[in-house]
Scaffold this active site. Sequence first.
Site, PDB file in Angstrom:
ATOM      1  N   GLN A 133      36.306  38.151  62.791  1.00 56.23           N
ATOM      2  CA  GLN A 133      35.717  36.931  63.352  1.00 56.23           C
ATOM      3  C   GLN A 133      35.840  36.976  64.874  1.00 56.23           C
ATOM      4  O   GLN A 133      36.953  36.867  65.411  1.00 56.23           O
ATOM      5  CB  GLN A 133      36.484  35.727  62.791  1.00 56.23           C
ATOM      6  CG  GLN A 133      36.010  34.382  63.284  1.00 56.23           C
ATOM      7  CD  GLN A 133      36.974  33.272  62.859  1.00 56.23           C
ATOM      8  OE1 GLN A 133      38.099  33.550  62.422  1.00 56.23           O
ATOM      9  NE2 GLN A 133      36.547  32.038  62.975  1.00 56.23           N
ATOM     10  N   SER A 136      37.255  33.688  69.520  1.00 56.84           N
ATOM     11  CA  SER A 136      38.120  33.432  70.683  1.00 56.84           C
ATOM     12  C   SER A 136      37.879  34.447  71.796  1.00 56.84           C
ATOM     13  O   SER A 136      37.597  35.622  71.540  1.00 56.84           O
ATOM     14  CB  SER A 136      39.593  33.517  70.275  1.00 56.84           C
ATOM     15  OG  SER A 136      39.853  32.645  69.212  1.00 56.84           O
ATOM     16  N   SER A 168      41.401  39.338  64.531  1.00 56.01           N
ATOM     17  CA  SER A 168      42.230  39.927  63.466  1.00 56.01           C
ATOM     18  C   SER A 168      41.435  40.982  62.700  1.00 56.01           C
ATOM     19  O   SER A 168      40.296  40.741  62.311  1.00 56.01           O
ATOM     20  CB  SER A 168      42.677  38.848  62.472  1.00 56.01           C
ATOM     21  OG  SER A 168      43.345  37.819  63.129  1.00 56.01           O
ATOM     22  N   GLU A 251      37.443  27.335  57.252  1.00 53.77           N
ATOM     23  CA  GLU A 251      38.679  28.068  57.542  1.00 53.77           C
ATOM     24  C   GLU A 251      39.891  27.144  57.397  1.00 53.77           C
ATOM     25  O   GLU A 251      40.938  27.526  56.899  1.00 53.77           O
ATOM     26  CB  GLU A 251      38.592  28.629  58.966  1.00 53.77           C
ATOM     27  CG  GLU A 251      39.724  29.565  59.320  1.00 53.77           C
ATOM     28  CD  GLU A 251      39.557  30.208  60.689  1.00 53.77           C
ATOM     29  OE1 GLU A 251      38.696  29.739  61.474  1.00 53.77           O
ATOM     30  OE2 GLU A 251      40.291  31.159  60.980  1.00 53.77           O
ATOM     31  N   GLU A 380      47.808  20.603  67.893  1.00 54.22           N
ATOM     32  CA  GLU A 380      47.310  19.545  68.793  1.00 54.22           C
ATOM     33  C   GLU A 380      45.821  19.317  68.561  1.00 54.22           C
ATOM     34  O   GLU A 380      45.349  18.169  68.566  1.00 54.22           O
ATOM     35  CB  GLU A 380      47.553  19.935  70.263  1.00 54.22           C
ATOM     36  CG  GLU A 380      49.011  19.944  70.694  1.00 54.22           C
ATOM     37  CD  GLU A 380      49.788  21.158  70.198  1.00 54.22           C
ATOM     38  OE1 GLU A 380      49.157  22.162  69.784  1.00 54.22           O
ATOM     39  OE2 GLU A 380      51.037  21.120  70.193  1.00 54.22           O
TER      40      GLU A 380
HETATM   41  C1  LIG Z   1      47.571  35.162  63.973  1.00 57.18           C
HETATM   42  C2  LIG Z   1      46.313  34.763  64.708  1.00 57.18           C
HETATM   43  C3  LIG Z   1      45.105  35.247  64.264  1.00 57.18           C
HETATM   44  C4  LIG Z   1      43.933  34.919  64.942  1.00 57.18           C
HETATM   45  N1  LIG Z   1      42.751  35.465  64.506  1.00 57.18           N
HETATM   46  C5  LIG Z   1      41.629  35.201  65.178  1.00 57.18           C
HETATM   47  C6  LIG Z   1      40.395  35.813  64.774  1.00 57.18           C
HETATM   48  O1  LIG Z   1      40.358  36.607  63.825  1.00 57.18           O
HETATM   49  N2  LIG Z   1      39.281  35.534  65.473  1.00 57.18           N
HETATM   50  C7  LIG Z   1      39.283  34.666  66.531  1.00 57.18           C
HETATM   51  O2  LIG Z   1      38.221  34.421  67.091  1.00 57.18           O
HETATM   52  N3  LIG Z   1      40.445  34.084  66.966  1.00 57.18           N
HETATM   53  C8  LIG Z   1      41.592  34.344  66.316  1.00 57.18           C
HETATM   54  N4  LIG Z   1      42.783  33.773  66.732  1.00 57.18           N
HETATM   55  C9  LIG Z   1      42.782  32.969  67.956  1.00 57.18           C
HETATM   56  C10 LIG Z   1      43.014  31.494  67.721  1.00 57.18           C
HETATM   57  O3  LIG Z   1      41.860  30.884  67.177  1.00 57.18           O
HETATM   58  C11 LIG Z   1      43.399  30.877  69.070  1.00 57.18           C
HETATM   59  O4  LIG Z   1      44.645  31.439  69.456  1.00 57.18           O
HETATM   60  C12 LIG Z   1      43.546  29.368  68.987  1.00 57.18           C
HETATM   61  O5  LIG Z   1      42.297  28.761  68.810  1.00 57.18           O
HETATM   62  C13 LIG Z   1      44.209  28.796  70.262  1.00 57.18           C
HETATM   63  O6  LIG Z   1      43.543  29.246  71.405  1.00 57.18           O
HETATM   64  P1  LIG Z   1      44.340  29.909  72.628  1.00 57.18           P
HETATM   65  O7  LIG Z   1      45.211  30.998  72.081  1.00 57.18           O
HETATM   66  O8  LIG Z   1      43.343  30.281  73.661  1.00 57.18           O
HETATM   67  O9  LIG Z   1      45.319  28.787  73.172  1.00 57.18           O
HETATM   68  P2  LIG Z   1      44.924  27.569  74.125  1.00 57.18           P
HETATM   69  O10 LIG Z   1      43.659  26.964  73.662  1.00 57.18           O
HETATM   70  O11 LIG Z   1      44.991  28.043  75.532  1.00 57.18           O
HETATM   71  O12 LIG Z   1      46.098  26.547  73.823  1.00 57.18           O
HETATM   72  C14 LIG Z   1      47.411  26.703  74.399  1.00 57.18           C
HETATM   73  C15 LIG Z   1      48.214  25.447  74.035  1.00 57.18           C
HETATM   74  O13 LIG Z   1      47.604  24.290  74.637  1.00 57.18           O
HETATM   75  C16 LIG Z   1      47.302  23.322  73.651  1.00 57.18           C
HETATM   76  N5  LIG Z   1      46.020  22.663  73.943  1.00 57.18           N
HETATM   77  C17 LIG Z   1      44.841  23.238  74.240  1.00 57.18           C
HETATM   78  N6  LIG Z   1      43.888  22.317  74.417  1.00 57.18           N
HETATM   79  C18 LIG Z   1      44.466  21.107  74.216  1.00 57.18           C
HETATM   80  C19 LIG Z   1      44.010  19.758  74.248  1.00 57.18           C
HETATM   81  N7  LIG Z   1      42.735  19.476  74.518  1.00 57.18           N
HETATM   82  N8  LIG Z   1      44.899  18.780  73.992  1.00 57.18           N
HETATM   83  C20 LIG Z   1      46.196  19.048  73.714  1.00 57.18           C
HETATM   84  N9  LIG Z   1      46.697  20.315  73.675  1.00 57.18           N
HETATM   85  C21 LIG Z   1      45.853  21.326  73.919  1.00 57.18           C
HETATM   86  C22 LIG Z   1      47.178  24.095  72.362  1.00 57.18           C
HETATM   87  O14 LIG Z   1      47.408  23.253  71.233  1.00 57.18           O
HETATM   88  C23 LIG Z   1      48.238  25.156  72.523  1.00 57.18           C
HETATM   89  O15 LIG Z   1      49.506  24.650  72.191  1.00 57.18           O
HETATM   90  C24 LIG Z   1      43.971  34.072  66.081  1.00 57.18           C
HETATM   91  C25 LIG Z   1      45.200  33.572  66.533  1.00 57.18           C
HETATM   92  C26 LIG Z   1      46.362  33.920  65.870  1.00 57.18           C
HETATM   93  C27 LIG Z   1      47.672  33.396  66.402  1.00 57.18           C
END
Ligand SMILES: Cc1cc2nc3c(=O)[nH]c(=O)nc-3n(C[C@H](O)[C@H](O)[C@H](O)COP(=O)(O)OP(=O)(O)OC[C@H]3O[C@@H](n4cnc5c(N)ncnc54)[C@H](O)[C@@H]3O)c2cc1C
Length: 397
Positions: A133, A136, A168, A251, A380
Amino acid sequence: MNLYKSTTLKTPPPAGAHAARARTWIAENLTDRLRTDRAHDTPATLDELIAFERALHAAGFAGITWPREYEGHGLGPREHLEINREIGRAPMPNAVNSIGKELAGPIILAVGTEAQKAELLPAILTMQHIWCQGFSEPGAGSDLVALRTRAERVADGWRLNGQKIWTSGASKSQRCLLLARTGRAEDRHRGLVLFAVPMDAPGVDVREIRSIDGQWSFCEVFFNDVIVQDSHMLGAPDEGWNAAARVLSIERATNRMYRSWRFQSELEHLVAACRSDRRALGVLRPYMRQLAQIRVEIEMLKGLVETLVERLMTGSEIGPNGSFPKLYWSEAHQRFARIACEIVAQFPAVTEGPLADVRARMQDIYLASRAETIYAGTTEIQLDIIAKRILNLKRAA
Ligand SMILES: Cc1cc2nc3c(=O)[nH]c(=O)nc-3n(C[C@H](O)[C@H](O)[C@H](O)COP(=O)(O)OP(=O)(O)OC[C@H]3O[C@@H](n4cnc5c(N)ncnc54)[C@H](O)[C@@H]3O)c2cc1C
């Protein structure tokens, strides 16, 4: 369209027949090599996992709700739940191709052309195509509509440029469910488009990232002037956001529907192992009330899943309701994993037998659980969805 609409069987089998068949099949086919309730010196290989998953489909336990013309089994959400309860109760490995079966497949069924369905769906179930997928990006996670990967119209289709992260399983995938944009980044929800990108297309570059549990599952994926055809586009060019939102609600809600039952079996494994050894039972005793609380939470989770299945049976969309089980399961499972790890850390230093097996399993669960409140939308973000879309609360301007 209800993605899980049932195809009525002329003579339905008696209630519970699917569960009984699944239970027998799993007991006969889940080898020691694949069981997650045993400590292993060497983990099961990708080939072993693929072969097991292919056999699971051939036996009727994957693609349960998909139409028969695409190699599905033509059953409904109730049967899907019935079979998934059994899958949850068994110490089975997580599916290699869950993104194909539980995210890409349903969205192809909903928005794909007849030709795409005929080509892509059977290849998922027979494990010819493992999917990843590609949503991100380094600057677009929670705020997914900030994504910058570009899809530009060219004479022979579309040219893709950009970078995805945390993808992933990308290094073992044959297809990527890619979300890209046709317009400017400022257009946000508009101009997004979903593609089924062949991972062997020239210009796709995959780099693996090692995670805390020692796995090489995560990847960065770079798209450098990758050319895809119109036939690789899923749905209309401007409807990518609607399609992606549907992928995300699936999902959160129904993906790995077995989770609550697997959670229960993990808890029961811990308790049974402790009961087998007087010293371990002594370690467990101070945690009895906390474990009882977890057991209650598991019952609540099962109720949430069953309510969603009822909604699907009546043709309702999942929408923001998908946030309930995602939020509740990830938080409760993480709490359980922390308690379980505290318990097994106090076990006597044995290297084999029930205590060694349960310790290895609980340690794996603990490491994996750290990510559960992040992927498929963080805690969140789930709370925001519930506040805004279920309670209709808006942030102050
Ligand atoms: C094990 C794992 C597998 C994954 N697999 C995939 C995959 O296959 N394909 C894919 O596309 N993605 C994948 N992801 C990515 C995942 O979807 C993102 O990590 C997730 O959406 C969070 O985005 P970020 O890491 O950019 O964190 P950020 O969005 O930068 O968030 C950082 C922190 O800030 C908080 N935050 C952000 N915005 C707000 C808000 N508006 N209000 C309050 N708090 C907020 C969040 O809750 C978090 O605690 C995977 C992630 C993990 C950990």
